[in-house]
Design a protein around this motif. Structure first.
Motif, PDB file in Angstrom:
ATOM      1  N   ASP A 187       0.809  -1.225   0.000  1.00  0.00           N
ATOM      2  CA  ASP A 187       0.000   0.000   0.000  1.00  0.00           C
ATOM      3  C   ASP A 187       0.839   1.270   0.000  1.00  0.00           C
ATOM      4  OD1 ASP A 187      -2.287  -1.561   0.024  1.00  0.00           O
ATOM      5  OD2 ASP A 187      -2.590  -1.390   2.195  1.00  0.00           O
ATOM      6  N   SER A 188       1.920   1.291   0.780  1.00  0.00           N
ATOM      7  CA  SER A 188       2.674   2.535   0.951  1.00  0.00           C
ATOM      8  C   SER A 188       3.766   2.748  -0.090  1.00  0.00           C
ATOM      9  CB  SER A 188       3.299   2.578   2.354  1.00  0.00           C
ATOM     10  OG  SER A 188       4.283   1.569   2.493  1.00  0.00           O
ATOM     11  N   ARG A 189       4.262   1.675  -0.696  1.00  0.00           N
ATOM     12  CA  ARG A 189       5.393   1.805  -1.615  1.00  0.00           C
ATOM     13  C   ARG A 189       5.089   1.275  -3.017  1.00  0.00           C
ATOM     14  NH1 ARG A 189       9.895   3.150   1.659  1.00  0.00           N
ATOM     15  NH2 ARG A 189      11.359   2.594   0.046  1.00  0.00           N
ATOM     16  N   ASN A 190       3.839   0.909  -3.269  1.00  0.00           N
ATOM     17  CA  ASN A 190       3.406   0.409  -4.571  1.00  0.00           C
ATOM     18  C   ASN A 190       4.237  -0.800  -5.027  1.00  0.00           C
ATOM     19  OD1 ASN A 190       1.747   0.346  -6.848  1.00  0.00           O
ATOM     20  ND2 ASN A 190       3.192   1.579  -8.034  1.00  0.00           N
ATOM     21  N   GLY A 216       4.895  -2.413 -10.761  1.00  0.00           N
ATOM     22  CA  GLY A 216       4.985  -1.775  -9.458  1.00  0.00           C
ATOM     23  C   GLY A 216       6.422  -1.361  -9.200  1.00  0.00           C
ATOM     24  N   ASN A 217       6.700  -1.030  -7.948  1.00  0.00           N
ATOM     25  CA  ASN A 217       8.045  -0.596  -7.562  1.00  0.00           C
ATOM     26  C   ASN A 217       8.840  -1.741  -6.954  1.00  0.00           C
ATOM     27  OD1 ASN A 217       7.662   2.058  -8.388  1.00  0.00           O
ATOM     28  ND2 ASN A 217       6.688   2.600  -6.458  1.00  0.00           N
TER      29      ASN A 217
END
Length: 188
Positions: free
Chosen positions: A22-25, A77-78
Motif C-alpha cells: 500500500d505505501s510503496r506500490n 509496481g516498484n
C-alpha cells in the motif's frame, strides 16, 4: 527493489507485506495466494496445481517458479515482495536464475526476528478469531516454528553470503516494525 520477507509463523510477514504494498506500490508475491488463484483460473498451470493439490501432494518447485514467472511477466509496481518463497536453498537458487532473466535480483532478505514465546502467544491469539486449527493448538504451533528453524531459517546463511541479509526486530507495534523495515530499505 525486490525483497524477501522471512520469519517464522506469527512474525508478521503478511501484515508488513500488505503495508509495503500500500505505501510503496510494491507487488506482493505470496505463494499460498498464487497457488489458490492458479487453481481457480483453469489455466494450464492452474490445472497442474489443482491436480497436485487434489492428490494431497506438495506443489513442485517448478510449478511455483512457473507461477512466479507468470507474475513477474505481467505485474507492474516498484518491485516485488516475496512472501513464503523461497523456503529452501534450491528454491533460492531457482529464484535467482529466474530474476536474472528479468534483469533484476533480490535487493534484500529482511528477516523478522521474534522469540518463540511471543510467536506462540501471537498465533494462539490469532487463532481465537481466525478459526484456523493450526493457530489454536500450542503443539502444532511449536511444530510449525520448529519446521521453520530446521528447513527455512538456513536461508539466512545463503543471503548473508550474498551480503543482502538483514535481521529486523519483529517485536513492537506494527508501525514500529514497519519503520525498521523501511530503514533497511532506505539504505539499499
Amino acid at each position: 527493489m525486490n525483497i524477501i520477507l522471512l520469519g517464522p509463523p506469527g512474525a508478521g510477514k503478511g501484515t508488513q507485506a500488505r503495508i509495503l504494498v500500500d505505501s510503496r506500490n510494491m507487488v506482493q508475491l505470496s505463494t499460498g495466494d498464487m497457488l489458490r488463484e492458479a487453481k481457480s483460473t483453469g489455466s494450464e498451470m492452474g490445472k497442474k496445481v489443482a491436480e497436485v493439490m487434489a492428490g494431497g501432494g506438495l506443489v513442485t518447485d517448478d510449478i511455483v517458479i512457473g507461477l512466479i514467472r507468470e507474475k513477474l511477466a505481467c505485474a507492474a509496481g516498484n518491485g516485488f515482495i516475496f512472501d513464503g518463497f523461497p523456503r529452501t536453498e534450491s528454491q533460492a537458487n531457482a529464484l535467482d536464475k529466474l530474476l536474472e532473466k528479468f534483469n533484476t535480483s533480490i535487493s534484500a532478505m529482511i528477516a523478522l526476528e521474534v522469540s518463540d514465546e511471543i510467536l506462540i502467544n501471537r498465533l494462539l491469539e490469532r487463532g481465537k478469531g481466525s478459526g484456523r486449527a493450526d493457530d489454536s493448538n500450542r503443539k502444532i504451533i511449536e511444530n510449525r516454528i520448529n519446521e521453520y528453524y530446521t528447513k527455512t531459517a538456513i536461508l539466512k546463511t545463503y543471503y548473508q553470503r550474498k551480503n543482502c541479509y538483514y535481521g529486523v526486530d519483529g517485536v513492537g507495534g506494527i508501525e514500529e516494525i514497519t519503520s525498521r523495515i523501511v530503514d533497511v530499505m532506505s539504505k539499499l
